[in-house]
Design a protein around this motif. Structure first.
Motif, mmCIF file in Angstrom:
data_model
loop_
_atom_site.group_PDB
_atom_site.id
_atom_site.type_symbol
_atom_site.label_atom_id
_atom_site.label_comp_id
_atom_site.label_asym_id
_atom_site.label_seq_id
_atom_site.Cartn_x
_atom_site.Cartn_y
_atom_site.Cartn_z
ATOM 1 N N LEU A 1 3.505 -8.701 -14.649
ATOM 2 C CA LEU A 1 4.898 -7.943 -14.570
ATOM 3 C C LEU A 1 5.959 -8.717 -15.322
ATOM 4 O O LEU A 1 5.966 -10.097 -14.756
ATOM 5 C CB LEU A 1 5.165 -7.268 -13.488
ATOM 6 N N LEU B 1 3.745 1.418 -1.182
ATOM 7 C CA LEU B 1 4.422 1.604 -2.624
ATOM 8 C C LEU B 1 3.344 1.936 -3.791
ATOM 9 O O LEU B 1 3.943 1.905 -4.885
ATOM 10 C CB LEU B 1 5.175 0.489 -2.877
ATOM 11 N N ASP C 1 5.266 5.932 -12.373
ATOM 12 C CA ASP C 1 5.611 5.100 -11.194
ATOM 13 C C ASP C 1 5.054 3.831 -11.619
ATOM 14 O O ASP C 1 5.403 2.628 -10.881
ATOM 15 C CB ASP C 1 5.135 5.413 -9.758
ATOM 16 N N ILE D 1 5.552 -7.827 -3.592
ATOM 17 C CA ILE D 1 5.752 -6.892 -2.356
ATOM 18 C C ILE D 1 5.262 -7.444 -0.971
ATOM 19 O O ILE D 1 6.250 -7.451 -0.104
ATOM 20 C CB ILE D 1 5.116 -5.379 -2.622
ATOM 21 N N GLU E 1 0.817 -1.093 -0.160
ATOM 22 C CA GLU E 1 0.006 -0.017 0.070
ATOM 23 C C GLU E 1 0.923 1.392 0.030
ATOM 24 O O GLU E 1 0.698 2.134 -0.932
ATOM 25 C CB GLU E 1 -0.981 -0.161 1.182
ATOM 26 N N THR F 1 -10.372 -9.888 -13.904
ATOM 27 C CA THR F 1 -9.201 -10.665 -14.058
ATOM 28 C C THR F 1 -9.792 -11.632 -15.382
ATOM 29 O O THR F 1 -8.924 -12.542 -15.758
ATOM 30 C CB THR F 1 -8.783 -11.576 -13.003
ATOM 31 N N ALA G 1 2.399 -8.117 -8.496
ATOM 32 C CA ALA G 1 3.163 -7.124 -8.093
ATOM 33 C C ALA G 1 2.878 -6.823 -6.461
ATOM 34 O O ALA G 1 3.647 -7.138 -5.517
ATOM 35 C CB ALA G 1 2.970 -5.596 -8.604
ATOM 36 N N GLY H 1 -3.074 -7.977 -9.161
ATOM 37 C CA GLY H 1 -1.812 -7.063 -8.725
ATOM 38 C C GLY H 1 -1.067 -6.630 -9.786
ATOM 39 O O GLY H 1 0.211 -6.760 -9.870
ATOM 40 N N THR H 2 -1.571 -6.152 -10.907
ATOM 41 C CA THR H 2 -0.976 -5.538 -12.065
ATOM 42 C C THR H 2 -1.085 -3.933 -12.072
ATOM 43 O O THR H 2 -0.694 -3.361 -13.172
ATOM 44 C CB THR H 2 -1.186 -6.313 -13.214
ATOM 45 N N LYS I 1 -4.599 -2.385 -11.640
ATOM 46 C CA LYS I 1 -5.990 -1.999 -12.000
ATOM 47 C C LYS I 1 -6.542 -0.931 -11.165
ATOM 48 O O LYS I 1 -6.871 0.269 -11.697
ATOM 49 C CB LYS I 1 -7.071 -3.149 -12.067
ATOM 50 N N THR I 2 -6.487 -1.388 -9.853
ATOM 51 C CA THR I 2 -7.112 -0.247 -8.952
ATOM 52 C C THR I 2 -6.096 1.134 -8.949
ATOM 53 O O THR I 2 -6.736 2.248 -8.927
ATOM 54 C CB THR I 2 -7.077 -0.867 -7.480
ATOM 55 N N THR I 3 -5.012 0.744 -8.937
ATOM 56 C CA THR I 3 -3.997 2.019 -8.973
ATOM 57 C C THR I 3 -3.994 2.723 -10.132
ATOM 58 O O THR I 3 -4.197 4.096 -9.935
ATOM 59 C CB THR I 3 -2.562 1.322 -8.881
HETATM 60 N N1 LIG Z 1 2.090 -1.953 -12.478
HETATM 61 C C1 LIG Z 1 2.583 -1.969 -11.292
HETATM 62 N N2 LIG Z 1 3.455 -1.193 -10.969
HETATM 63 C C2 LIG Z 1 3.969 -0.961 -9.552
HETATM 64 N N3 LIG Z 1 3.340 -1.436 -8.592
HETATM 65 C C3 LIG Z 1 2.229 -2.338 -8.794
HETATM 66 C C4 LIG Z 1 1.794 -2.520 -10.052
HETATM 67 N N4 LIG Z 1 0.835 -2.999 -9.883
HETATM 68 C C5 LIG Z 1 0.386 -3.384 -8.844
HETATM 69 N N5 LIG Z 1 1.363 -2.690 -7.991
HETATM 70 C C6 LIG Z 1 1.770 -2.762 -6.426
HETATM 71 O O1 LIG Z 1 0.468 -3.906 -6.270
HETATM 72 C C7 LIG Z 1 -0.389 -3.197 -5.274
HETATM 73 C C8 LIG Z 1 -1.724 -3.619 -5.558
HETATM 74 O O2 LIG Z 1 -2.090 -3.162 -7.043
HETATM 75 P P1 LIG Z 1 -3.579 -2.967 -7.491
HETATM 76 O O3 LIG Z 1 -4.587 -3.009 -6.268
HETATM 77 O O4 LIG Z 1 -3.510 -1.734 -8.308
HETATM 78 O O5 LIG Z 1 -3.794 -4.363 -8.187
HETATM 79 P P2 LIG Z 1 -4.914 -4.856 -9.057
HETATM 80 O O6 LIG Z 1 -4.442 -4.997 -10.463
HETATM 81 O O7 LIG Z 1 -6.034 -3.686 -8.737
HETATM 82 O O8 LIG Z 1 -5.146 -6.094 -8.335
HETATM 83 P P3 LIG Z 1 -6.664 -6.907 -7.943
HETATM 84 O O9 LIG Z 1 -7.319 -7.657 -9.254
HETATM 85 O O10 LIG Z 1 -5.753 -7.935 -7.021
HETATM 86 O O11 LIG Z 1 -7.369 -6.042 -6.928
HETATM 87 C C9 LIG Z 1 -0.231 -1.741 -5.400
HETATM 88 O O12 LIG Z 1 -0.527 -1.079 -4.123
HETATM 89 C C10 LIG Z 1 1.299 -1.406 -5.694
HETATM 90 O O13 LIG Z 1 2.140 -1.517 -4.743
#
Ligand SMILES: Nc1ncnc2c1ncn2[C@@H]1O[C@H](COP(=O)(O)OP(=O)(O)OP(=O)(O)O)[C@@H](O)[C@H]1O
Length: 425
Positions: free
Chosen positions: A157, A11, A18, A201, A9, A134, A197, A51-52, A54-56
Motif C-alpha cells: 500500500l 476491518l 473497500d 491496523i 479482522e 509472497t 495493511a 497484508g496487501t 490476497k486472502t481478502t
Molecule cells: N488492500 C487492502 N485494503 C484494505 N485493508 C486491507 C488490504 N489488505 C489487507 N488489509 C487488511 O489487512 C488484513 C489482512 O489482509 P489479508 O489477509 O487479505 O492479507 P494477505 O495479503 O492475505 O496477507 P498474508 O500474505 O500475510 O496472509 C485484512 O483483514 C484487512 O484488515
C-alpha cells in the motif's frame, strides 16, 4: 459483538470498493472486477507482499460468485488435507453446480508433489484454485500449475493509502471502544508497517490500547515508537525477529559454531520459517564463507536445497540440520567472495578495456589478418599443460585479484600458483 476479534479482522474489506490500493484489480476496469462481473472464474495466483489483501480478495470473489470457500495454509497442511477438500468439493459440484474455491495461503511453501496433488482437480474443474504467495511464482510454483492459472500482482500500500487506513482504523477503534483518539502524526505507524495493511491496523490497535486510560488522546510519533519498540518482539514474532534470527544463524555458521547454528535453525523452524529461504541462505554462505577452503560445501548446500524441495516439512529439518552443521564446522575462506568484489571494483574503475589481440576469437580471415588470436599459446602443447602468457588487458596486467586463503586446500592452490605465476604469487 465478540470483543476479542482483532481490529484488522473487523476491518477486512467486504466488497471490492473497500479494498485499498489495488485499483488495477478492483477498479472499474480492474481485472478481478471484470472477472466477477462476467462470471468467468479461472484458477489464479495472487502474488504480493504480506497484508496487501490476497486472502481478502479471494474471500470477496467467493462471496460474490456464490461459491463455497475452502482455505488451507501450505505451512500447516499436506496432501491429505488437499485430498479431503477435493473430495468434499466434488460433492459440492453435484449439489450446487458451481465448483468451490480452494484458497491456499503461502502456496510457495508446498513442495512439488504437494502442488502436483492439486493439478488433477484443477484440470477437471472440481475446484477453482486461488493461490497466494509472497514469492515470485515463476520460481516457486510448478509450471504445470502456473500454466493453468492467471497470476495477479498485489502492491504494497502507498503512503497515502496507509494514511487513509490509519483514519479508518482509529475511527473504528473509537466507535467500538468509546474513545476519542486523534492520530496527529502518522509517519511512525507508516514506517513500521512497511506497506502491510494488517501490520498497520494491528499497530494502531496496540498503541491505542496502551493509551486507553492514560488521559492522552492525541497520538504523535514518539507515543507510537515508545509502545512499538517495547512490544515489537512479542507481537511481531515473524517480522523484525525474522531478520535477527537469520542473521544469528549465518553468523554462527560463519563463526564455526555448530551449536549456535542448530539452535537458530530450530528457532526458525519452530517459528514456521520458509525452509527454502533457509536453504538459499546456506547456499550463499557455502560460497561466500566456506568457499575454496572446502568447495564441497557448495555441493552439499545445493543438494540440501534440492532435497528439501522434494521432501518438504517436517523431515526437511534433518537435511537442513546436517547442512548447517557441515557448513559451521567446515574450514572457512572468503577468498572467492573478495576476488569477485575486487574485480568488479576494478571494472568500475577502468571501464571496458580492450581484449588483448592474442586472446581474441578469429573466426574469419580478415580477423586473422588483423592479428586476432596471433601468438596465442595453447596450454596443452606445453609441458605440464601450462605456459606463461598474459590473460589480462595490458593496462592492468599485473593486478592480483585472487588471494588464496590460509587453509589446507588453498595452501596447495597457493603452491601451484607460485610455481606458475611467480611474478605475482
Ligand atoms: N488492500 C487492502 N485494503 C484494505 N485493508 C486491507 C488490504 N489488505 C489487507 N488489509 C487488511 O489487512 C488484513 C489482512 O489482509 P489479508 O489477509 O487479505 O492479507 P494477505 O495479503 O492475505 O496477507 P498474508 O500474505 O500475510 O496472509 C485484512 O483483514 C484487512 O484488515
Amino acid at each position: 459483538m465478540n470483543q476479542n476479534i482483532p481490529l484488522a479482522e473487523k476491518l477486512r474489506p467486504k466488497t471490492l470498493n473497500d479494498v485499498l490500493g489495488q485499483e488495477h484489480l478492483t477498479g472499474d476496469k480492474g481485472t478481478i472486477r471484470k472477472m466477477i462481473e462476467n462470471n468467468t472464474l479461472n484458477s489464479l495466483i495472487f502474488w504480493g507482499p504480506p497484508g496487501t489483501g490476497k486472502t481478502t480478495l479471494a474471500e470477496i470473489i467467493s462471496e460474490q460468485s456464490g461459491r463455497k470457500f475452502y482455505k488451507l495454509s501450505a505451512v500447516s497442511s499436506g496432501v491429505k488435507d488437499v485430498r479431503d477438500v477435493i473430495e468434499d468439493a466434488k460433492k459440492q459440484n453435484l449439489f450446487s453446480g458451481k465448483s468451490p474455491i480452494l484458497f491456499i495461503d503461502e502456496i510457495h511453501r508446498f513442495n512439488k508433489s504437494q502442488q502436483d496433488s492439486l493439478l488433477h482437480a484443477v484440470e477437471k474443474g472440481w475446484i477453482v484454485l486461488i493461490g497466494a504467495t509472497t514469492e515470485n511464482p515463476s520460481f516457486e510454483v510448478v509450471s504445470a500449475l502456473l500454466s493453468r492459472s492467471q497470476v495477479y500482482v498485489l502492491k504494497a500500500l502507498s503512503y497515502e493509502k496507509l494514511e487513509e487506513l490509519i483514519d479508518i482504523a482509529s475511527e473504528r477503534y473509537n466507535k467500538d471502544e468509546g474513545t476519542d483518539f486523534t492520530i496527529l502524526e502518522k509517519e511512525a505507524f507508516i514506517q513500521y508497517s512497511g506497506g502491510d495493511a494488517r501490520k498497520l491496523i494491528n499497530s494502531v490497535e496496540l498503541v491505542l490500547n496502551q493509551y486507553k486510560n492514560s488521559g492522552t488522546t492525541e497520538i504523535i510519533n514518539s507515543d507510537v515508537l515508545e509502545v512499538l519498540q517495547e512490544t515489537m518482539a512479542l507481537y511481531d514474532k515473524n517480522g523484525e525477529q525474522h531478520y535477527d534470527i537469520i542473521s544469528a544463524f549465518i553468523k554462527s555458521m560463519r563463526g564455526g559454531d555448530p551449536n549456535g547454528a542448530v539452535y537458530w535453525l530450530a528457532r526458525m523452524i519452530a517459528g514456521g520459517e520458509d525452509i527454502k529461504f533457509i536453504a538459499r541462505r546456506m547456499l550463499i554462505l557455502a560460497a561466500e564463507d566456506v568457499g575454496l577452503a572446502n568447495p564441497n560445501a557448495l555441493v552439499v548446500a545445493n543438494s540440501c536445497f534440492q532435497a528439501i524441495n522434494v521432501i518438504g516439512n517436517p523431515e526437511a529439518r534433518i537435511i537442513l540440520s546436517e547442512t548447517a552443521v557441515y557448513l559451521a564446522v567446515s574450514p572457512k575462506s572468503n577468498s572467492a567472495y573478495m576476488a569477485i568484489n575486487e574485480a568488479l571494483a576494478l571494472v568500475k574503475q577502468t571501464g571496458n578495456l580492450p581484449v588483448p589481440l592474442h586472446l581474441r576469437n578469429a573466426p574469419t580471415k580478415l580477423m586473422k589478418d588483423l592479428d586476432y588470436g596471433k601468438e596465442y599459446k595453447y596450454a596443452h602443447s606445453y609441458e605440464g599443460n601450462f605456459v606463461e602468457q598474459d590473460f589480462l588487458p595490458e593496462e592492468i596486467r599485473n593486478v592480483k585479484l585472487y588471494e588464496p586463503g590460509n587453509n589446507a586446500t588453498e595452501k596447495k592452490i597457493y603452491e601451484e600458483l607460485k610455481k606458475k605465476w611467480n611474478n605475482k604469487y
